[in-house]
Enzyme design. Structure first.
Site, PDB file in Angstrom:
ATOM      1  CB  SER A  19     -15.212 -19.690  39.494  1.00  0.00           C
ATOM      2  OG  SER A  19     -15.424 -18.528  38.750  1.00  0.00           O
ATOM      3  CG  ASP A  81      -9.460 -15.012  41.971  1.00  0.00           C
ATOM      4  OD1 ASP A  81      -9.827 -14.461  40.921  1.00  0.00           O
ATOM      5  OD2 ASP A  81     -10.006 -16.017  42.471  1.00  0.00           O
ATOM      6  CG  HIS A 196     -10.602 -17.026  38.834  1.00  0.00           C
ATOM      7  ND1 HIS A 196     -11.248 -16.950  40.058  1.00  0.00           N
ATOM      8  CD2 HIS A 196     -11.488 -17.607  37.994  1.00  0.00           C
ATOM      9  CE1 HIS A 196     -12.455 -17.446  39.950  1.00  0.00           C
ATOM     10  NE2 HIS A 196     -12.632 -17.865  38.712  1.00  0.00           N
TER      11      HIS A 196
END
Ligand SMILES: *[C@@H]1O[C@H](CO)[C@@H](O)[C@H](O)[C@H]1NC(C)=O
Ligand SMILES: *[C@@H]1O[C@H](CO)[C@@H](O)[C@H](O)[C@H]1NC(C)=O
Ligand SMILES: *[C@@H]1O[C@H](CO)[C@@H](O)[C@H](O)[C@H]1NC(C)=O
Length: 514
Positions: A19, A81, A196
């Protein structure tokens, strides 16, 4: 300091992050690569990110390609994602979502986990958010993805897209954006957020997927290995053949393959073309030798400038034009993205362009003054220099210099190392003419200063043997300058009372001379 320790004890370093941590990893790797210039080239730097948002714009992406760092970055993106895609949405529509997704955009929050944040995010907000991102990507893909779209974010490095069916790897930025769009099209708000957090699963699968075999139906069996490659990639992307997106996806994969190949092919063809024009260059080199050896002692530059009509002379002039066309074509291909991104950093081309410049630019200068262009347009340096030479100056300046550049020369250079040397001589001779007739004393002392400066510069070049012998030929323009300059100075010494300010370098206001 930790990094210094790592580089002395290890052979490689891997940066990684998930991330926003992925962007931090990319930034750290970029910082490290920039610092690495002084380290051994065998040291390797790898950066692997998982679900990282985009980091920078197209300029950054280009700079990374030019440094040949693209291969150091691998971005893993899960099928749906949302995070790697989110910065393609306009920032004003994004901000409310970012505030709820990423705690540091909202200083009042402590440090909740991503999962906790998502739990707070209502369903319709998630759906809206997905919609905005999808629309932005769609608009971007449909817009043709040409350069010059302002401050958009832009991918760099390689991307590996993971799905439950396999994975595909792309390194062409345009294809990456298209795939980011096409693979998101099928997702739901929840899957776009769950993915994600699903990297552990995807990465675990990749090992097994490589080993699993893919099947084709009898009737859609691809008829070349190229087609098989595309079809396999399409299967891995989990975009099924009957969907409306499979056509664009196929085109996108083909484009990625093509774009990866064309610049290298062009570059290989150019290398062949370069070897074909080498005889033209060799003829000019040979011409230089005959001029430098000739009885009239004018040297290369002045021989060409004062050349008569002869077959040999017109052939050399023709070669000059042909070489100019070749190099202008090279520049045009580079500027139209038809050559590898680091083309202008490859020593073969940096060397060849520099050699061309040193050999041929003196002839261009000679032609400029021979035809009186300077009377119409002004001096060569300011008004006559072709763009290609300025570009080659930059290639040469920016090249990587290895080893010890400080070797002093024991013989004169075969080509004068400043390709504009003769243009400077022409200007200096012009100043000499003007200083004699100039009425304004301030202009006069300015001219004087300029001549002094050039004289020192040229002597330095000669002392360091950075000029070729044609500069020193008895009848060369440079030698004429030296003689005229000596004359002028000795005249001043003969009649000192008339030239007080010039002799002590000042600029007295009452001076009128010559
Ligand atoms: C990319 O970003 C940098 C830094 O903000 C900026 O200087 C540059 O002009 C941008 N390039 C493009 C193509 O927008
Ligand atoms: C220099 O050129 C002039 C004519 O331009 C010529 O008469 C003279 O012989 C040349 N000098 C030498 C040393 O060749
Ligand atoms: C380019 O020139 C440099 C120095 O002149 C030399 O060290 C290098 O080997 C050359 N490279 C090629 C590819 O010709």
């Amino acid at each position: 300091m930790q990094m210094r320790e790592i580089t002395s004890n290890s052979k490689s370093v891997v940066f990684t992050g998930h991330s926003v941590g992925g962007t931090v990893a990319s930034l750290s790797a970029l910082w490290f690569l920039s610092c690495l210039q002084s380290l051994p080239s065998s040291f390797s730097v790898i950066c692997v990110t998982f679900g990282s948002p985009m980091l920078g714009n197209e300029s950054l992406s280009k700079a990374i390609l030019q440094e040949r760092w693209g291969g150091n970055f691998l971005h893993v993106v899960a099928q749906h994602d949302i995070v790697p895609r989110l910065l393609f949405a306009p920032s004003d529509s994004l901000f409310p979502y970012l505030c709820s997704f990423f705690p540091f955009w909202h200083s009042s929050m402590s440090n909740p986990s991503f999962k906790q944040l998502l739990a707070q995010c209502p369903d319709e907000m998630q759906a809206q958010f997905l919609h905005i991102v999808l629309n932005s990507l769609e608009a971007l893909s449909a817009g043709g993805l040409n350069s010059g779209q302002g401050n958009l974010f832009w991918p760099f490095g390689s991307y590996i897209f993971c799905t439950s069916k396999g994975s595909i790897c792309l390194d062409n930025a345009v294809s990456v954006i298209k795939m980011l769009h096409l693979m998101l099209a099928k997702s739901s708000p929840s899957s776009s957020i769950e993915d994600h957090l699903n990297y552990e699963n995807y990465v675990g699968q990749v090992y097994w997927q490589i080993l699993s075999s893919k099947n084709f139906q009898e009737d859609d069996l691809p008829d070349s290995s190229y087609e098989v490659g595309i079809a396999l990639a399409l299967q891995s992307s989990d975009i099924t053949p009957c969907e409306a997106v499979s056509g664009p996806a196929k085109d996108c994969l083909k484009l990625a393959k093509q774009m990866g190949r064309t610049p290298s092919l062009n570059s290989a063809n150019l290398a062949i073309a370069l070897s074909k024009i080498t005889p033209l260059r060799a003829q000019i080199e040979w011409y230089k030798v005959t001029c430098d050896d000739s009885d009239d002692q004018m040297g290369y530059y002045d021989s060409f400038k004062r050349r008569g009509a002869s077959k040999k002379n017109s052939k050399i002039n023709m070669n000059r034009h042909k070489l100019a066309r070749f190099w202008d074509d090279v520049i045009s291909m580079l500027e139209h993205n038809q050559l590898p991104h680091d083309f202008h950093k490859r020593s073969k081309w940096v060397n060849a362009s520099q050699f061309y410049k040193l050999l041929v630019e003196p002839l261009d200068i000679a032609e400029y003054y021979r035809s009186g262009e300077h009377l119409k347009k002004g001096h060569y340096m300011e008004h006559g220099r072709e763009r290609r030479y300025k570009i080659f100056d930059k290639w040469w300046r920016d090249r990587k210099v290895e080893g010890n550049p400080g070797n002093s020369r024991s013989k004169f250079a075969s080509l004068t190392q400043d390709s504009c040397f003769w243009a400077r001589v022409e200007e200096a001779r012009d100043w000499l003419n003007r200083v004699r007739s100039e009425g304004d004393t301030r202009t006069q002392s300015l001219l004087w200063e300029n001549i002094e400066k050039f004289d020192q510069y040229a002597r330095g070049m000669v002392d360091r043997k950075e000029v070729s012998i044609d500069v020193l030929a008895k009848n060369s323009s440079y030698n004429l300058f030296v003689e005229e300059w000596k004359d002028l100075k000795s005249q001043l010494q003969l009649f000192p009372p008339h030239f007080p300010s010039l002799l002590d370098g000042g600029g007295s206001s009452s001076l009128t001379i010559l």
